[in-house]
Design a protein around this motif. Structure first.
Motif, short mmCIF file in Angstrom:
data_model
loop_
_atom_site.label_atom_id
_atom_site.label_comp_id
_atom_site.label_asym_id
_atom_site.label_seq_id
_atom_site.Cartn_x
_atom_site.Cartn_y
_atom_site.Cartn_z
N ARG A 1 -4.10 -40.17 22.70
CA ARG A 1 -2.73 -40.40 22.14
C ARG A 1 -2.25 -41.77 23.10
O ARG A 1 -2.60 -41.83 24.12
CB ARG A 1 -1.69 -39.49 22.20
N VAL A 2 -1.17 -42.27 22.35
CA VAL A 2 -0.40 -43.39 23.24
C VAL A 2 1.01 -43.22 22.87
O VAL A 2 1.42 -42.72 22.18
CB VAL A 2 -0.77 -45.00 22.20
N VAL A 3 1.82 -43.26 24.18
CA VAL A 3 3.04 -42.77 24.25
C VAL A 3 3.85 -44.11 24.87
O VAL A 3 3.44 -44.55 26.01
CB VAL A 3 3.32 -41.54 25.17
N VAL A 4 4.60 -44.58 24.03
CA VAL A 4 5.47 -45.72 24.61
C VAL A 4 6.83 -45.00 24.99
O VAL A 4 7.43 -44.05 24.22
CB VAL A 4 5.74 -46.78 23.59
N ASN A 5 7.36 -45.37 26.17
CA ASN A 5 8.93 -44.75 26.57
C ASN A 5 9.59 -46.07 26.84
O ASN A 5 9.26 -46.84 27.78
CB ASN A 5 8.79 -44.02 27.72
N ILE A 6 10.66 -46.24 26.06
CA ILE A 6 11.57 -47.49 26.02
C ILE A 6 12.19 -47.78 27.57
O ILE A 6 12.26 -48.72 28.14
CB ILE A 6 12.65 -47.61 24.95
N PRO A 7 12.83 -46.74 27.81
CA PRO A 7 13.77 -46.84 29.11
C PRO A 7 12.72 -47.40 30.21
O PRO A 7 13.28 -48.07 31.14
CB PRO A 7 14.28 -45.62 29.47
N SER A 8 11.54 -46.83 30.23
CA SER A 8 10.72 -47.11 31.58
C SER A 8 10.11 -48.46 31.27
O SER A 8 9.57 -48.79 32.18
CB SER A 8 9.83 -46.04 31.70
N PHE A 9 10.07 -49.10 30.08
CA PHE A 9 9.46 -50.48 29.67
C PHE A 9 8.06 -50.20 30.10
O PHE A 9 7.25 -51.05 30.57
CB PHE A 9 10.10 -51.38 30.47
N ARG A 10 7.36 -49.01 29.85
CA ARG A 10 5.94 -48.74 29.86
C ARG A 10 5.41 -48.18 28.83
O ARG A 10 5.93 -47.16 28.15
CB ARG A 10 5.70 -47.90 31.27
N VAL A 11 3.95 -48.10 28.59
CA VAL A 11 3.30 -47.46 27.80
C VAL A 11 1.97 -46.79 28.42
O VAL A 11 1.73 -47.31 29.43
CB VAL A 11 2.60 -48.33 26.54
N TRP A 12 1.73 -45.38 27.98
CA TRP A 12 0.68 -44.62 28.48
C TRP A 12 -0.13 -44.36 27.51
O TRP A 12 0.40 -44.07 26.26
CB TRP A 12 1.18 -43.27 28.99
N ALA A 13 -1.51 -44.46 27.76
CA ALA A 13 -2.51 -44.31 26.71
C ALA A 13 -3.21 -42.92 27.50
O ALA A 13 -3.96 -43.28 28.63
CB ALA A 13 -3.43 -45.39 26.35
N TYR A 14 -3.67 -41.89 26.76
CA TYR A 14 -4.08 -40.64 27.49
C TYR A 14 -5.43 -40.36 26.77
O TYR A 14 -5.52 -40.41 25.52
CB TYR A 14 -3.29 -39.49 27.43
N ASP A 15 -6.58 -39.98 27.20
CA ASP A 15 -7.60 -39.36 26.58
C ASP A 15 -8.28 -38.57 27.97
O ASP A 15 -8.88 -38.88 28.99
CB ASP A 15 -8.59 -40.52 26.18
N ARG A 16 -8.11 -37.23 27.50
CA ARG A 16 -8.72 -36.15 28.53
C ARG A 16 -7.95 -36.20 29.92
O ARG A 16 -7.00 -36.56 30.13
CB ARG A 16 -10.13 -36.03 28.46
N ASP A 17 -8.78 -36.63 30.94
CA ASP A 17 -8.62 -36.89 32.24
C ASP A 17 -8.38 -38.55 32.71
O ASP A 17 -7.87 -38.74 33.59
CB ASP A 17 -9.30 -36.31 33.22
N THR A 18 -8.33 -39.17 31.57
CA THR A 18 -8.13 -40.56 31.71
C THR A 18 -6.74 -41.38 31.48
O THR A 18 -6.50 -40.58 30.07
CB THR A 18 -9.52 -41.45 31.16
N THR A 19 -6.19 -41.91 32.12
CA THR A 19 -4.89 -42.58 31.67
C THR A 19 -4.89 -43.94 31.94
O THR A 19 -5.34 -44.47 33.23
CB THR A 19 -3.78 -41.74 32.32
N ILE A 20 -4.44 -44.80 31.16
CA ILE A 20 -4.13 -46.42 31.38
C ILE A 20 -2.60 -46.35 31.30
O ILE A 20 -1.97 -45.78 30.48
CB ILE A 20 -4.73 -47.23 30.76
#
Length: 480
Positions: free
Chosen positions: A237-256
């Motif tokens: 999944r992809v999670v955008v969090n506006i206050p942190s001005f960041r996006v996280w993309a998760y796949d099992r144990d991998t995160t960018i």
């Protein structure tokens, strides 16, 4: 406790019909406006059975269960008194000691208050724990006036995450649980399920800083809202969090993770949940009407402006292009005409965009102004989310990390589409214009001012859009 009959001491006389009349009076004078309060009044006006008192006694175990359940309210930063605890304990004390008189602590008045306030506190608790103590769809979507409708009160929709709301079935289950001695199980089933809530509650127990506590309460409230779909449901999944001005993309144990830029305060990025369906290379930007009216219209007659920005005007029905020198305000106002920006370098969407269904025409995309990522406050866009490293996101989202496909994406986003010899110099066998994602990838645009970093550490961020201030005003209904 006294029975419904007449006892020798007039002060100990209880009467069911009198208690019913007193509950009617309590209901008629109750002006509280929390969502649960309306249901309490509706229940008793419907002449439904008493839940907490009987002809011979109260249900002590049921009452104790409710009062013990309020201990979690205190751990969540709320005051038990807002769930009627103080009045309940006072009335229970008089009931236990049989200290009655013919005024406020007449036995009928005590029993009426106990019945009414126990139901009121109980419904406030289960509704708040299960669905949240404020309705974000109602509150957040009445913050920003939409100036497209002069003379009318119309608001921009900025919260579009589908969430659950209490309905008649929920209230029926709550009443049934209280009536059948299964209330404890029901209350526990209403507790917040979000992993974030537990993290916030743990931190709340260790902090004394009042600003931090209030910020935590706001984020705990967000984690109570029951989304119809949530990030925890998906491995990838992809999670955008506006206050942190960041996006996280998760796949099992991998995160960018990477920096983002999002909507400015006047054009806030909406909060939503959707699925990324496809990746497009070299997108065409069709300029929204709001931008045409606010920015483009002022440049009618300035051909250099249109050339500099690579804008063109086209009739939607015929496909004919209008030269900038022939452009008039009337043409721009006509919705049969669109203004678009040519594909390629310099396009406001950059060289790559991630498309997902939503009602706002907002997406995740590249940018032609990468300097924005050097700023702390990156609330600068018209609503879309700009990505610092869009190629990394594209490669991450691919189910099949085929090197040939990845090279085509890379080539398509670097090639010069506007050079004089573009037709002959471009290797069309390497070009990709669109790539569907199978499976589609869930995307969530969220707003948390305390949010875990990639390693799970909670970080604090600025209240960019001021939503904490709004939420805290409503949470104070439950605080001292």
């Amino acid at each position: 406790m006294a029975t419904w009959g007449v006892l020798h001491d007039e002060a100990l006389t209880s009467d069911e019909s009198v208690i019913r009349q007193l509950i009617d009076s309590l209901s008629n004078h109750d002006k509280d406006t929390l969502v649960a309060d309306y249901q309490v009044r509706k229940y008793y006006k419907g002449r439904n059975p008493f839940l907490w008192i009987t002809a011979e006694n109260i249900y002590p175990q049921l009452v104790d269960t409710f009062l013990v359940s309020l201990e979690s309210v205190a751990r969540s930063g709320f005051s038990p008194s807002k769930f009627m605890a103080d009045q309940l304990r006072s009335d229970l004390s008089h009931l236990d000691s049989l200290q009655f008189d013919d005024s406020r602590y007449n036995i009928n008045k005590v029993l009426a208050r106990l019945e009414y306030n126990l139901t009121k506190g109980y419904l406030r608790l289960v509704v708040g724990e299960r669905y949240g103590y404020m309705n974000p769809e109602y509150i957040l979507n009445r913050l920003d006036r939409d100036d497209k409708y002069p003379g009318k009160i119309v608001y921009r929709r900025i919260f579009d995450t589908p969430i659950e709301h209490p309905d008649s079935s929920f209230y029926a289950q709550a009443i049934h649980a209280a009536a059948t001695d299964s209330m404890l199980f029901f209350i526990e089933s209403c507790r917040p399920q979000s992993p974030l809530f537990a993290k916030y509650q743990q931190r709340l127990a260790t902090t004394t800083d009042q600003s931090d506590r209030l910020r935590l309460l706001c984020n705990m409230e967000r984690s109570r809202w029951r989304q119809l779909d949530s990030p925890e449901n998906h491995r990838k999944r992809v999670v955008v969090n506006i206050p942190s001005f960041r996006v996280w993309a998760y796949d099992r144990d991998t995160t960018i993770s990477m920096k983002i830029a999002c909507g400015a305060n006047r054009t806030k990025t909406p909060l939503l949940a959707s699925h990324i369906k496809r990746i497009e290379m070299n997108p065409l930007w069709i300029i929204p009407r709001s931008i045409i009216e606010k920015e483009v219209m002022a440049h009618v007659g300035d051909s250099a402006y249109f050339a500099r920005n690579h804008y063109f005007i086209r009739n939607r029905q015929t496909g004919d292009t209008i030269q900038p020198q022939h452009l008039t305000p009337e043409i721009l106002k006509n919705t049969n005409y669109m203004v678009a920006q040519e594909r390629g370098a310099g396009n406001s969407l950059g060289r790559i965009i991630f498309r997902f269904d939503n009602d706002f025409a907002v997406y995740l995309h590249d940018t032609n102004s990468p300097g924005v990522f050097g700023r702390d406050n990156r609330a600068v866009s018209h609503g879309c989310v700009r990505l610092e490293r869009p190629l990394d996101m594209a490669f991450f989202l691919l189910a099949d990390k085929n090197p040939q496909t990845m090279e085509k994406i890379r080539y398509s986003t670097k090639v010069d589409l506007r050079s004089a010899d573009a037709d002959s110099s471009i290797d069309k066998s390497k070009m990709l214009s669109s790539l569907p994602l199978k499976p589609e990838i869930p995307v969530f645009i969220t707003y948390y001012t305390i949010f875990p970093d990639a390693d799970g550490t909670l970080r604090t961020y600025p209240d960019v859009y001021g939503y904490d201030r709004v939420i805290s005003r409503y949470l104070k209904n439950y605080m001292e």
